[in-house]
Scaffold this motif. Sequence first.
Motif, PDB file in Angstrom:
ATOM      1  N   LEU A 142       0.890  -1.159  -0.041  1.00  0.00           N
ATOM      2  CA  LEU A 142      -0.009   0.164   0.082  1.00  0.00           C
ATOM      3  C   LEU A 142       0.830   1.387   0.093  1.00  0.00           C
ATOM      4  CD1 LEU A 142      -2.923  -0.855   2.349  1.00  0.00           C
ATOM      5  CD2 LEU A 142      -3.029  -0.568   0.116  1.00  0.00           C
ATOM      6  N   ALA A 143       1.827   1.067   0.716  1.00  0.00           N
ATOM      7  CA  ALA A 143       2.847   2.466   0.729  1.00  0.00           C
ATOM      8  C   ALA A 143       3.405   2.675  -0.348  1.00  0.00           C
ATOM      9  CB  ALA A 143       4.011   2.238   1.890  1.00  0.00           C
ATOM     10  N   ALA A 144       3.661   1.431  -1.200  1.00  0.00           N
ATOM     11  CA  ALA A 144       4.529   1.639  -2.478  1.00  0.00           C
ATOM     12  C   ALA A 144       3.530   2.274  -3.665  1.00  0.00           C
ATOM     13  CB  ALA A 144       4.995   0.362  -3.134  1.00  0.00           C
ATOM     14  N   GLN A 145       2.181   2.300  -3.469  1.00  0.00           N
ATOM     15  CA  GLN A 145       1.164   2.900  -4.183  1.00  0.00           C
ATOM     16  C   GLN A 145       1.250   4.265  -4.260  1.00  0.00           C
ATOM     17  OE1 GLN A 145      -0.137   0.628  -6.298  1.00  0.00           O
ATOM     18  NE2 GLN A 145       1.181  -0.685  -5.384  1.00  0.00           N
ATOM     19  N   LEU A 146       1.489   4.763  -3.274  1.00  0.00           N
ATOM     20  CA  LEU A 146       1.680   6.401  -3.095  1.00  0.00           C
ATOM     21  C   LEU A 146       3.034   6.815  -3.782  1.00  0.00           C
ATOM     22  CD1 LEU A 146       0.805   6.646   0.749  1.00  0.00           C
ATOM     23  CD2 LEU A 146      -0.668   6.678  -1.247  1.00  0.00           C
ATOM     24  N   ALA A 147       3.940   6.190  -4.101  1.00  0.00           N
ATOM     25  CA  ALA A 147       5.292   6.597  -4.557  1.00  0.00           C
ATOM     26  C   ALA A 147       5.156   6.564  -5.996  1.00  0.00           C
ATOM     27  CB  ALA A 147       6.440   5.892  -4.137  1.00  0.00           C
ATOM     28  N   ARG A 148       4.468   7.614  -6.596  1.00  0.00           N
ATOM     29  CA  ARG A 148       3.986   7.653  -7.986  1.00  0.00           C
ATOM     30  C   ARG A 148       5.181   8.780  -8.640  1.00  0.00           C
ATOM     31  NH1 ARG A 148       0.406   3.959  -9.787  1.00  0.00           N
ATOM     32  NH2 ARG A 148      -0.939   3.503  -8.399  1.00  0.00           N
ATOM     33  N   ARG A 149       5.691   9.656  -8.056  1.00  0.00           N
ATOM     34  CA  ARG A 149       6.359  10.458  -8.715  1.00  0.00           C
ATOM     35  C   ARG A 149       8.019  10.026  -8.810  1.00  0.00           C
ATOM     36  NH1 ARG A 149       5.297  16.361  -6.891  1.00  0.00           N
ATOM     37  NH2 ARG A 149       3.900  16.927  -8.518  1.00  0.00           N
ATOM     38  N   PRO A 150       8.611  10.107  -9.944  1.00  0.00           N
ATOM     39  CA  PRO A 150       9.946   9.948  -9.866  1.00  0.00           C
ATOM     40  C   PRO A 150      10.629  10.894  -9.129  1.00  0.00           C
ATOM     41  CG  PRO A 150       9.515  10.948 -12.139  1.00  0.00           C
ATOM     42  CD  PRO A 150       8.149  10.715 -11.150  1.00  0.00           C
ATOM     43  N   LYS A 151      12.006  10.547  -8.717  1.00  0.00           N
ATOM     44  CA  LYS A 151      12.711  11.307  -7.670  1.00  0.00           C
ATOM     45  C   LYS A 151      13.211  12.547  -8.438  1.00  0.00           C
ATOM     46  CE  LYS A 151      13.693   8.083  -4.314  1.00  0.00           C
ATOM     47  NZ  LYS A 151      14.784   7.311  -3.650  1.00  0.00           N
ATOM     48  N   SER A 152      13.133  13.793  -8.238  1.00  0.00           N
ATOM     49  CA  SER A 152      14.054  14.760  -8.652  1.00  0.00           C
ATOM     50  C   SER A 152      15.331  15.072  -7.780  1.00  0.00           C
ATOM     51  CB  SER A 152      13.238  15.949  -9.004  1.00  0.00           C
ATOM     52  OG  SER A 152      12.901  16.454  -7.834  1.00  0.00           O
ATOM     53  N   ARG A 153      16.212  15.741  -8.442  1.00  0.00           N
ATOM     54  CA  ARG A 153      17.513  15.899  -7.762  1.00  0.00           C
ATOM     55  C   ARG A 153      17.882  17.430  -7.892  1.00  0.00           C
ATOM     56  NH1 ARG A 153      20.986  10.560  -9.735  1.00  0.00           N
ATOM     57  NH2 ARG A 153      19.459   9.189  -8.912  1.00  0.00           N
ATOM     58  N   THR A 154      18.865  17.718  -7.506  1.00  0.00           N
ATOM     59  CA  THR A 154      19.572  18.918  -7.529  1.00  0.00           C
ATOM     60  C   THR A 154      20.806  18.800  -8.482  1.00  0.00           C
ATOM     61  OG1 THR A 154      19.026  19.634  -5.309  1.00  0.00           O
ATOM     62  CG2 THR A 154      20.517  20.689  -6.345  1.00  0.00           C
ATOM     63  N   TRP A 155      20.621  19.505  -9.367  1.00  0.00           N
ATOM     64  CA  TRP A 155      21.796  19.674 -10.380  1.00  0.00           C
ATOM     65  C   TRP A 155      23.053  20.161 -10.032  1.00  0.00           C
ATOM     66  CZ3 TRP A 155      19.584  19.630 -16.072  1.00  0.00           C
ATOM     67  CH2 TRP A 155      18.956  18.515 -16.245  1.00  0.00           C
ATOM     68  N   ARG A 156      24.269  19.827 -10.391  1.00  0.00           N
ATOM     69  CA  ARG A 156      25.519  20.585  -9.983  1.00  0.00           C
ATOM     70  C   ARG A 156      25.967  20.921 -11.459  1.00  0.00           C
ATOM     71  NH1 ARG A 156      28.981  17.745  -5.350  1.00  0.00           N
ATOM     72  NH2 ARG A 156      28.076  18.614  -3.838  1.00  0.00           N
ATOM     73  N   LEU A 157      26.082  22.229 -11.910  1.00  0.00           N
ATOM     74  CA  LEU A 157      26.423  22.732 -12.778  1.00  0.00           C
ATOM     75  C   LEU A 157      27.912  23.190 -12.983  1.00  0.00           C
ATOM     76  CD1 LEU A 157      23.306  24.913 -13.206  1.00  0.00           C
ATOM     77  CD2 LEU A 157      23.597  22.730 -14.186  1.00  0.00           C
ATOM     78  N   GLU A 158      28.573  22.956 -11.977  1.00  0.00           N
ATOM     79  CA  GLU A 158      30.025  23.620 -12.095  1.00  0.00           C
ATOM     80  C   GLU A 158      30.948  22.911 -13.308  1.00  0.00           C
ATOM     81  OE1 GLU A 158      30.247  20.386  -9.004  1.00  0.00           O
ATOM     82  OE2 GLU A 158      29.096  22.206  -9.349  1.00  0.00           O
ATOM     83  N   ARG A 159      31.756  23.639 -13.844  1.00  0.00           N
ATOM     84  CA  ARG A 159      32.566  22.898 -14.872  1.00  0.00           C
ATOM     85  C   ARG A 159      33.994  22.871 -14.105  1.00  0.00           C
ATOM     86  NH1 ARG A 159      29.937  22.560 -19.662  1.00  0.00           N
ATOM     87  NH2 ARG A 159      28.817  24.047 -20.063  1.00  0.00           N
ATOM     88  N   ASP A 160      34.314  23.644 -13.041  1.00  0.00           N
ATOM     89  CA  ASP A 160      35.433  23.646 -12.487  1.00  0.00           C
ATOM     90  C   ASP A 160      35.073  23.891 -10.849  1.00  0.00           C
ATOM     91  OD1 ASP A 160      38.075  23.841 -11.717  1.00  0.00           O
ATOM     92  OD2 ASP A 160      38.468  25.680 -12.409  1.00  0.00           O
ATOM     93  N   PRO A 161      35.166  22.538 -10.195  1.00  0.00           N
ATOM     94  CA  PRO A 161      34.737  22.809  -8.819  1.00  0.00           C
ATOM     95  C   PRO A 161      35.614  23.514  -7.924  1.00  0.00           C
ATOM     96  CG  PRO A 161      34.787  20.498  -9.541  1.00  0.00           C
ATOM     97  CD  PRO A 161      35.310  21.386 -10.603  1.00  0.00           C
ATOM     98  N   ASP A 162      36.892  23.724  -8.344  1.00  0.00           N
ATOM     99  CA  ASP A 162      37.945  24.596  -7.395  1.00  0.00           C
ATOM    100  C   ASP A 162      37.420  26.144  -7.386  1.00  0.00           C
ATOM    101  OD1 ASP A 162      39.482  22.315  -7.064  1.00  0.00           O
ATOM    102  OD2 ASP A 162      40.771  22.668  -8.634  1.00  0.00           O
ATOM    103  N   ARG A 163      36.687  26.350  -8.371  1.00  0.00           N
ATOM    104  CA  ARG A 163      36.366  27.852  -8.461  1.00  0.00           C
ATOM    105  C   ARG A 163      34.993  28.172  -8.051  1.00  0.00           C
ATOM    106  NH1 ARG A 163      37.191  30.347 -14.232  1.00  0.00           N
ATOM    107  NH2 ARG A 163      36.859  32.321 -13.066  1.00  0.00           N
ATOM    108  N   GLY A 164      34.245  27.171  -7.573  1.00  0.00           N
ATOM    109  CA  GLY A 164      32.856  27.281  -6.971  1.00  0.00           C
ATOM    110  C   GLY A 164      32.002  26.405  -7.327  1.00  0.00           C
TER     111      GLY A 164
END
Length: 191
Positions: A76-98
């Motif tokens: 029954l609990a699984a029936q409530l999980a209908r949406r796919p999980k969304s995530r926070t995207w990381r957009l940095e190309r150079d992690p050292d700079r931020g």
Amino acid sequence: MTGLNRPARLNRALLALFGLLLLAAGGFVCATHTGRLTVLEPRAPLVPGTGTPPTWVLYVTAATATLVGLLALRWLAAQLARRPKSRTWRLERDPDRGRTELAARTATEPFAGEVATYDGVRTARATLTGTRWNPLLVLVVTVEEGADTGAVRARLDTEGLPRLRGALDLDALPVTVEFRFAAVGPETRVH
């Protein structure tokens, strides 16, 4: 399509398991009845007597009933999980700079609001899942009865999705669109 519709995958697995159990039980009964399987005497009574069963049988029965109840609650609990999980995207190309992060909801709420303004559309809900390198947009559009879903889809392909891809700086954005038809009633736009 992993993770998009987890309840359907669980339902199929449970139905297959119960189907196999029922087939095995039916085969056992038929084989015993026809005499091909001699584990039980076909003419013997089902219950050997009316006495109280041993204590261990009661414990096993209670444990089995508890397990079946917990599995039913999990289903029954699984029936409530209908949406796919969304995530926070990381957009940095150079992690050292931020580090730059984008919550998927930040991109999809304006998009869903735009889709909700299309002719014949009552509501729209968008979920952006996956990573920046492997994204997937799941879109659920509720349209009015008799609406032209082809026109809505064409407008999505020519206006909405190209604008969203440009905003996210993506060359390609796979999308699944589910159309739902609303019951006849007062027109409301919620997103």
